[in-house]
Design a protein around this motif. Sequence first.
Motif, mmCIF file in Angstrom:
data_model
loop_
_atom_site.group_PDB
_atom_site.id
_atom_site.type_symbol
_atom_site.label_atom_id
_atom_site.label_comp_id
_atom_site.label_asym_id
_atom_site.label_seq_id
_atom_site.Cartn_x
_atom_site.Cartn_y
_atom_site.Cartn_z
ATOM 1 N N THR B 72 -15.587 -12.510 -5.561
ATOM 2 C CA THR B 72 -16.272 -13.784 -5.335
ATOM 3 C C THR B 72 -17.527 -13.739 -6.198
ATOM 4 O O THR B 72 -18.083 -12.667 -6.429
ATOM 5 C CB THR B 72 -16.710 -13.954 -3.879
ATOM 6 O OG1 THR B 72 -17.455 -12.787 -3.497
ATOM 7 C CG2 THR B 72 -15.538 -14.130 -2.957
ATOM 8 N N THR B 73 -17.958 -14.898 -6.679
ATOM 9 C CA THR B 73 -19.140 -14.934 -7.538
ATOM 10 C C THR B 73 -20.171 -15.882 -6.960
ATOM 11 O O THR B 73 -19.837 -16.988 -6.541
ATOM 12 C CB THR B 73 -18.763 -15.394 -8.951
ATOM 13 O OG1 THR B 73 -17.809 -14.470 -9.477
ATOM 14 C CG2 THR B 73 -19.974 -15.415 -9.863
ATOM 15 N N ASN B 74 -21.418 -15.432 -6.910
ATOM 16 C CA ASN B 74 -22.517 -16.289 -6.466
ATOM 17 C C ASN B 74 -23.658 -16.244 -7.462
ATOM 18 O O ASN B 74 -23.940 -15.197 -8.043
ATOM 19 C CB ASN B 74 -23.017 -15.839 -5.091
ATOM 20 C CG ASN B 74 -22.194 -16.435 -3.974
ATOM 21 O OD1 ASN B 74 -22.028 -17.641 -3.912
ATOM 22 N ND2 ASN B 74 -21.667 -15.591 -3.106
ATOM 23 N N ASP B 75 -24.312 -17.374 -7.623
ATOM 24 C CA ASP B 75 -25.398 -17.513 -8.604
ATOM 25 C C ASP B 75 -26.743 -17.245 -7.934
ATOM 26 O O ASP B 75 -27.100 -17.907 -6.965
ATOM 27 C CB ASP B 75 -25.357 -18.944 -9.159
ATOM 28 C CG ASP B 75 -26.513 -19.231 -10.087
ATOM 29 O OD1 ASP B 75 -27.142 -18.263 -10.558
ATOM 30 O OD2 ASP B 75 -26.782 -20.411 -10.346
ATOM 31 N N THR B 76 -27.501 -16.286 -8.465
ATOM 32 C CA THR B 76 -28.826 -16.001 -7.890
ATOM 33 C C THR B 76 -29.889 -16.953 -8.437
ATOM 34 O O THR B 76 -31.029 -16.896 -8.006
ATOM 35 C CB THR B 76 -29.302 -14.584 -8.253
ATOM 36 O OG1 THR B 76 -29.592 -14.539 -9.651
ATOM 37 C CG2 THR B 76 -28.257 -13.544 -7.934
ATOM 38 N N GLN B 77 -29.540 -17.765 -9.423
ATOM 39 C CA GLN B 77 -30.509 -18.640 -10.107
ATOM 40 C C GLN B 77 -31.667 -17.829 -10.701
ATOM 41 O O GLN B 77 -32.769 -18.341 -10.859
ATOM 42 C CB GLN B 77 -31.058 -19.696 -9.138
ATOM 43 C CG GLN B 77 -29.980 -20.617 -8.592
ATOM 44 C CD GLN B 77 -30.361 -21.229 -7.252
ATOM 45 O OE1 GLN B 77 -31.523 -21.280 -6.894
ATOM 46 N NE2 GLN B 77 -29.381 -21.673 -6.511
#
Lengths: 336, 393
Positions: B72-77
């Motif tokens: 799964t991929t999440n953006d930390t900004q």
Amino acid sequence: MNAIFNNKFATLFTVLGALLVLVAPQYLKNYGIYLLTYWLIFIIATMGLNLTIGYAGQKSLGHAAFFGIGAYTVAIMMKAGISFWLGLPAAALLCFAIGLILGFPALRVQTIYLAFATLGFNTAVWLVMRNEEWLTGGTFGINNIARPVIFGYSLEANRPYYYFVLAVTLVLAGLLWGLLRSPWGKAFKALRDNPIRAESLGVDIRNYTLLSFAIGAVYAGVAGALFASLVQFIEPAPFAVGASIMMYLMVVVGGAGYFLGPVIGAAVGVVLPEWLRDVPGVANWYLPLFGAAVVLLMIWLPDGLLSIPDRIKAKRAARAASAARTAAASRIGASS
Amino acid sequence: MNKRFALKLIAACAIAASATAGFAQEVIKIANIVELSGSGASAGTNFKNGVELAVKEINAAGGILGKKIQTTTNDTQSNPGVAKGLTQKAIDNDVFAIFGPVFSGSIMVSMAESRRAEVPNFTGGEAAGITEQGNPYVFRTSFTQASAMPKVARYISEQAKLKTLAIIYVNNDFGKGGLDALKKALANSPTKVVAEISTDNGQVDFSAAVLKAKQSNADGVFAYSNEEESARILRELRKQGWTKPIIGETTLTGQKVIELAGDAANGAIAHVGLTVDAPQPAIRAFRAKFEKEYKYVSDHNGMKGYSGIYILKAAIEKTGKLDRKAVAATLHTLKVKAADQPGVLMDVSFDAKGDLDRESFMIEVKNGKQEVVSILPPLGAGATPAAAAAAKK
């Protein structure tokens, strides 16, 4: 009838809200609790901004600077070995003093010019955070900020810390509620609606303008202090101008000048984007969608989400009035 | 009838529940927590692409211990606070390992969460402090400053044979940390540091700094600053007619510096941990595969993500079971040869702190392109004690 319905609705809303904030954390995992705590902290910050903007009518775009000053004050003091319980009032006092000072330009300029002045102030504060490395750690920030201990009970875990932030939020909301119902609150509203008339009635405009900034800043400072301990790391980025604009947006979306506006606004600004993250198909578009939603909201509901009940009421009243008019007209027509 | 229906329903639910439970054990969950927007977007996107390429290959070849990997991929900004929250979220979802963030500032903050939950956490960060805090669950996919500098020092005194050296450094944690580590590493070598020239973050005019370096009459200059400043230093050196060696570490020959400095970058030499231009067959193969998949050439962050997954695979296979604690323990003494596991790209060994050691490269900028001029051997048994001491926070 209407009043009863409204009271019922309000009671139901309150009970549901209480259930959400008190019971939900028992069933949430770490991230959910973290997000709820984040939300509460932004409620505190935007409550202060709502006072400045929504009640006193001062367009401030420098709120994140106070949020940052509070966070850095606590972080620097705790790194120097001073307790959180001294850091928190220190952050509040410092923000009060700086808020007073920032209030002075507001005496000379209004509306968009005031927004620019506060925006400049925010940028100046951010530059200090970024460049004065000996004090703030610069872009490296300050890491491993501890969480407070209360009566020997550590708030290190997420759930206890959440309940602590909840307690602070409720206390501050109660204080604001009291303030708004006092003569001060009336004076703030007078200042917003018609400063000239307010002055002619003996309201000291200067003092109330300064106070609206200072009290708003105190709320941001306390929120910042809680934020530093929540994330346990701070750097200049979350306190830049963009964050101020986001807070302003939360106030407007929730409904400026509505007491519960910040609750809704912070939910839209903090929780909603996180939710949209996990909706399939939306994940890559959540920021543009969020932006589009805000634009539409501003077109249809310029007074924010909480203006919906008022609008419905106004519509109903208009309908009732027009029905009454028609009835009256037909009666007159009948008698002629 | 109703009762029977209820029983059927319960049975169906039980089957479904056991099926999902069975399914949960059938996949290895990995979370990418990376910078997809903000200042770290290019680093994070490359890292993630490297990870996903490796996962795709491993799944096509039958997975690890017969289990498929699910990412799964999440953006930390590029925001450390967000990274911390996402790390908690990944842990709530019971992932086996976490990849990212790439930025040192973010991993410094988020690794407290993976440590608490005892989940192996691979990062692309290079700040020495990451592995200095005794966190047994953090692992690097790149060099730490503390082990890069001894390699640079070895090159300066043994290969470039400089008797005297002037150092132009940026006056912040990063620059001072690098300066101290380099001085420590040069302490017992024939090379003498004759000038330490401090410059500021964001400095525009380097004429005074370069003048000082010239007046020190050193055989060469070591330039250690951020990308834009490095480019300005290179331009100023050329402007003042500097002809002696210009040496740096990673940043100095980065693509962005070459773009900004133009012709002035030609001739600059720097030590880099990873480069897709390296002559090893495994790296060449990786470069071709990555370009085919994503239609552009990977940078070193893509290599970090890709090799990181294969390092994890090697550790799990060596442990023989999916046990986070045991895998982390295995990683602390792991040595992987590229011949056995081509995905690690180069022979690599880990030490007890989670730092890695492997060959690295000296790069020279020629005609606006990076070229590998020599391959430096691994440091051996991790960082020397002196270097580790120099890398204090």
